[in-house]
Design a protein around this motif. Structure first.
Motif, PDB file in Angstrom:
ATOM      1  N   THR A 145       0.817  -1.202   0.000  1.00 34.51           N
ATOM      2  CA  THR A 145       0.000   0.000   0.000  1.00 34.51           C
ATOM      3  C   THR A 145       0.858   1.263   0.000  1.00 34.51           C
ATOM      4  N   GLY A 146       2.026   1.207   0.657  1.00 32.89           N
ATOM      5  CA  GLY A 146       2.922   2.360   0.652  1.00 32.89           C
ATOM      6  C   GLY A 146       3.450   2.675  -0.735  1.00 32.89           C
ATOM      7  N   ILE A 147       3.853   1.635  -1.442  1.00 32.62           N
ATOM      8  CA  ILE A 147       4.324   1.833  -2.818  1.00 32.62           C
ATOM      9  C   ILE A 147       3.182   2.361  -3.681  1.00 32.62           C
ATOM     10  N   GLY A 148       2.006   1.772  -3.534  1.00 32.03           N
ATOM     11  CA  GLY A 148       0.863   2.206  -4.333  1.00 32.03           C
ATOM     12  C   GLY A 148       0.444   3.634  -4.038  1.00 32.03           C
ATOM     13  N   ALA A 149       0.391   3.991  -2.751  1.00 32.02           N
ATOM     14  CA  ALA A 149      -0.051   5.337  -2.375  1.00 32.02           C
ATOM     15  C   ALA A 149       0.961   6.402  -2.777  1.00 32.02           C
ATOM     16  N   SER A 150       2.227   6.178  -2.428  1.00 33.21           N
ATOM     17  CA  SER A 150       3.237   7.181  -2.768  1.00 33.21           C
ATOM     18  C   SER A 150       3.472   7.225  -4.276  1.00 33.21           C
ATOM     19  N   GLY A 151       3.502   6.071  -4.906  1.00 34.71           N
ATOM     20  CA  GLY A 151       3.686   6.037  -6.358  1.00 34.71           C
ATOM     21  C   GLY A 151       2.521   6.662  -7.093  1.00 34.71           C
ATOM     22  N   GLY A 152       1.305   6.419  -6.614  1.00 42.44           N
ATOM     23  CA  GLY A 152       0.130   7.038  -7.232  1.00 42.44           C
ATOM     24  C   GLY A 152       0.167   8.552  -7.118  1.00 42.44           C
ATOM     25  N   ILE A 170       5.411  16.439  -0.878  1.00 42.63           N
ATOM     26  CA  ILE A 170       6.588  15.593  -1.122  1.00 42.63           C
ATOM     27  C   ILE A 170       7.156  15.068   0.195  1.00 42.63           C
ATOM     28  N   SER A 171       7.128  15.874   1.242  1.00 44.40           N
ATOM     29  CA  SER A 171       7.599  15.431   2.559  1.00 44.40           C
ATOM     30  C   SER A 171       6.757  14.275   3.087  1.00 44.40           C
ATOM     31  N   CYS A 172       5.453  14.356   2.904  1.00 45.81           N
ATOM     32  CA  CYS A 172       4.577  13.273   3.353  1.00 45.81           C
ATOM     33  C   CYS A 172       4.824  11.990   2.563  1.00 45.81           C
ATOM     34  N   ILE A 173       5.046  12.126   1.274  1.00 42.97           N
ATOM     35  CA  ILE A 173       5.378  10.958   0.455  1.00 42.97           C
ATOM     36  C   ILE A 173       6.686  10.345   0.934  1.00 42.97           C
TER      37      ILE A 173
END
Length: 104
Positions: free
Chosen positions: A63-70, A87-90
């Protein structure tokens, strides 16, 4: 190999989310097929990764990859806001995923 599967699952998740947006804009068969294919690949690779990784770790990183990548794909392809706060939150999401990798 499980970590490679998990990264591929995350990439499939990112692309699937991107094609949801594309399907809303274009409403064509190709967008639907790409959405279906990417989410299918995502779940397949997640299942393969979970054969040897703990469920909680695999799901959190997926989910982290999906959320940040999305979010990053939205900034690149759809002109979404890209200020330093976002960008800091990502970066925090990515750091948490890396932390889970390091401790598992």
């Amino acid at each position: 190999m499980a970590w490679i599967y998990l990264i591929l699952a995350g990439i499939g998740e990112m692309l699937g989310v991107m094609f949801i947006n594309k399907l809303h804009k274009d409403r064509n068969l190709l967008s639907f097929l790409l959405l279906f294919l990417d989410f299918g690949d995502s779940f397949l690779f997640l299942a393969l990764a979970m054969e040897s990784l703990p469920m909680g770790t695999a799901y959190a990183i997926w989910t982290g990859i999906g959320a940040s990548g999305g979010a990053i794909l939205g900034m690149i392809f759809y002109g979404e806001q890209s200020d330093w706060k976002r960008i800091s939150c990502i970066a925090l999401v990515v750091a948490a995923a890396v932390g889970l990798k390091l401790i598992s």
